[in-house]
Design a protein around this motif. Structure first.
Motif, PDB file in Angstrom:
ATOM      1  N   TYR A  82      -8.488   2.839   3.089  1.00 49.98           N
ATOM      2  CA  TYR A  82      -9.039   2.816   1.726  1.00 49.98           C
ATOM      3  C   TYR A  82      -9.651   4.164   1.375  1.00 49.98           C
ATOM      4  O   TYR A  82      -9.464   4.672   0.265  1.00 49.98           O
ATOM      5  CB  TYR A  82     -10.077   1.688   1.639  1.00 49.98           C
ATOM      6  N   LEU A 123       0.822  -1.213   0.000  1.00 51.73           N
ATOM      7  CA  LEU A 123       0.000   0.000   0.000  1.00 51.73           C
ATOM      8  C   LEU A 123       0.851   1.254   0.000  1.00 51.73           C
ATOM      9  O   LEU A 123       0.595   2.191  -0.765  1.00 51.73           O
ATOM     10  CB  LEU A 123      -0.919  -0.003   1.230  1.00 51.73           C
ATOM     11  N   GLN A 156      -7.060   6.653   0.540  1.00 51.08           N
ATOM     12  CA  GLN A 156      -6.488   6.410  -0.784  1.00 51.08           C
ATOM     13  C   GLN A 156      -7.409   6.901  -1.896  1.00 51.08           C
ATOM     14  O   GLN A 156      -6.954   7.436  -2.900  1.00 51.08           O
ATOM     15  CB  GLN A 156      -6.221   4.905  -0.944  1.00 51.08           C
ATOM     16  N   GLU A 157      -8.717   6.747  -1.714  1.00 54.68           N
ATOM     17  CA  GLU A 157      -9.657   7.050  -2.782  1.00 54.68           C
ATOM     18  C   GLU A 157     -10.362   8.396  -2.604  1.00 54.68           C
ATOM     19  O   GLU A 157     -10.320   9.246  -3.496  1.00 54.68           O
ATOM     20  CB  GLU A 157     -10.709   5.928  -2.870  1.00 54.68           C
ATOM     21  N   GLN A 159      -7.307  11.154  -2.307  1.00 56.08           N
ATOM     22  CA  GLN A 159      -6.343  11.261  -3.396  1.00 56.08           C
ATOM     23  C   GLN A 159      -6.971  11.132  -4.780  1.00 56.08           C
ATOM     24  O   GLN A 159      -6.499  11.767  -5.729  1.00 56.08           O
ATOM     25  CB  GLN A 159      -5.248  10.193  -3.226  1.00 56.08           C
ATOM     26  N   TRP A 209       0.716   7.591   6.834  1.00 59.56           N
ATOM     27  CA  TRP A 209       0.103   8.575   5.939  1.00 59.56           C
ATOM     28  C   TRP A 209      -0.485   9.740   6.733  1.00 59.56           C
ATOM     29  O   TRP A 209      -0.282  10.907   6.397  1.00 59.56           O
ATOM     30  CB  TRP A 209      -0.978   7.880   5.108  1.00 59.56           C
ATOM     31  N   ASN A 261       1.347   1.422  -3.836  1.00 60.18           N
ATOM     32  CA  ASN A 261       0.014   1.994  -4.075  1.00 60.18           C
ATOM     33  C   ASN A 261      -0.946   0.986  -4.699  1.00 60.18           C
ATOM     34  O   ASN A 261      -1.774   1.326  -5.547  1.00 60.18           O
ATOM     35  CB  ASN A 261       0.131   3.240  -4.972  1.00 60.18           C
TER      36      ASN A 261
END
Length: 435
Positions: free
Chosen positions: A256, A153, A259-260, A263, A368, A157
């Motif tokens: 998750y 991850l 990430q979505e 980003q 992160w 990525n």
């Protein structure tokens, strides 16, 4: 074993829904005390088997456990009542706080307040990482799997569903050939369920069809009235996908979403995501209610043809619907199989490996969050398939770091609870903002 009336079940789960602070661990402990120890509505073995079953499912295990127990005691209406009462109090509070957040953001005092909450959330996530890691990583293979998930991850990525479901598949294979690598507990002897397999299959098919239609109904309405380009359709699709792949609890969900939603969709930034988790930590109900906060802000900021407030409420409502309708589907469709699944060693192995991978997922989230909360400017760099985060040293937020250290002292050294830590750090943020 005591047989509660439907009224007793309703009042008990209403109380549990209002008092269910502290995340899944606290919520599961609360239900155990109320339903097993105090009232004797369900025996210890059945409670633990139900909990193991809920760990096999995507979504919030505590809410699904409440739904299962309600179903076991009073059938469909019992399951609906217990599951909804577990969600509604927290959902109502989160909606009110989301509305306040949408209008008060960018005010100096409000930003100072949430400065402390962001810092506290960083320490809370670190605490969750340590607690889950100690429990889940009890073999070298599990530690390797967790580290591999983190690298997949953070550096490469890779998609969250691929990492989590792939880990589960690896665990099923390992359970068949080298179960000692996963340290699986021996299955408990239980009586075979009296219901014939054919009847259980018919029940499962009917439940999947009925709840699949319920799950899809608002999405069909959005599609017909607003089309696939509208923000509500995008919110519904995203959180429907999330509901299917979110094994491992709310902190894995956040990885998750970061990430979505942050980003890829740019619905909110990393600091706002931390704010949402802070709000979810201070309210009753599942921590996954943070998804409602994200859905509200996404629609609030792209409201056409509605007003921002109406769009935000619709976005929050749709998010909550597509997040929790699948939870009822899983329980009502698969609860009759619970005793049989207790002996499914490959599934138990998949769950053990999946839980180990979730530690790596939460580690990715922790790093992160730390980078984006402690530095106001973080760039991305790429070297082939590898992705690096490069913080700007001049953008280091010393006030946030100071409050994060305070939160760590409160949690780890003084053993204060999440609520106390959030309150003290929020007050510290206001004080630093005034200075």
């Amino acid at each position: 074993m005591a047989e509660p009336s439907f009224r007793e079940l309703t009042t008990t789960f209403a109380r549990i829904g209002i008092l269910s602070f502290g995340g899944p661990a606290g919520q599961i402990a609360l239900m155990h005390r109320e339903l097993v120890d105090d009232k004797g509505w369900i025996e210890e073995g059945a409670y633990l088997r139900a909990l193991n079953f809920c760990h096999l499912l995507p979504g919030p295990e505590a809410q699904q456990l409440a739904t299962y127990i309600g179903w076991r005691l009073h059938g469909l209406k019992g399951g609906l009542t217990a599951g909804l009462l577990f969600v509604i109090p927290g959902a109502a509070i989160i909606l009110g706080l989301s509305i306040l957040y949408g209008y008060a953001a960018n005010l100096a005092w409000f930003d100072a307040l949430f400065l402390g909450i962001k810092a506290a959330v960083l320490a809370i996530v670190v605490q969750a990482l340590i607690r889950i890691g100690r429990r889940a990583l009890n073999s070298p293979f599990k530690r390797i799997l967790a580290f591999a998930a983190f690298l997949a991850l953070f550096l490469f990525n890779l998609p969250f569903p691929l990492v989590v479901l792939g880990s589960g598949a690896i665990g099923m294979v390992v359970a068949a050939v080298r179960p000692d690598w996963l340290k699986l507990a021996p299955p408990k002897p239980v009586d075979a369920p009296p219901t014939p397999r054919r009847a259980i299959i018919g029940h499962t098919i009917r439940a999947i069809i009925a709840w699949g239609l319920i799950w899809a109904a608002p999405m069909a309405l959005v599609l017909l009235m607003l089309g696939q380009e509208h923000i509500l359709w995008k919110i519904g699709v995203f959180f429907s996908q999330l509901a299917v792949v979110t094994f491992g609890g709310a902190y894995a969900v956040l990885a998750y979403m970061a990430q979505e939603a942050v980003q890829s969709h740019h619905w909110l930034n990393a600091g706002e995501m931390a704010d949402g988790l802070g709000l979810a930590e201070t309210t009753p109900g599942p921590l996954i209610m943070v998804t409602q906060f994200v859905g509200y802000l996404a629609a609030f900021r792209a409201p056409e043809p509605f007003s921002p407030l109406m769009a935000g409420i619709l976005g929050a409502g749709l998010t909550t619907w597509v997040t929790f309708a699948p939870c009822f589907l899983w329980i009502f469709a698969f609860a009759p199989w619970i005793e049989r699944l207790e002996h499914a060693r490959k599934l138990q192995g998949g769950l053990a490996a999946l839980t180990a991978a979730v530690v790596g997922v939460i580690a990715n989230l922790t790093v992160w969050f730390a980078l984006h909360i402690l530095f106001t400017r973080v760039a991305e760099a790429h070297a082939g398939p590898v992705r690096f985060y490069v913080p700007d040293g001049e953008s280091f937020a010393w006030t946030t770091a100071l409050l994060a250290i305070l939160a760590a002292i409160l949690l780890f050294a003084l053993n204060r609870g999440v609520m106390v830590t959030l309150a003290i750090c929020a007050a510290g943020g206001l004080l630093l903002g005034a200075l």
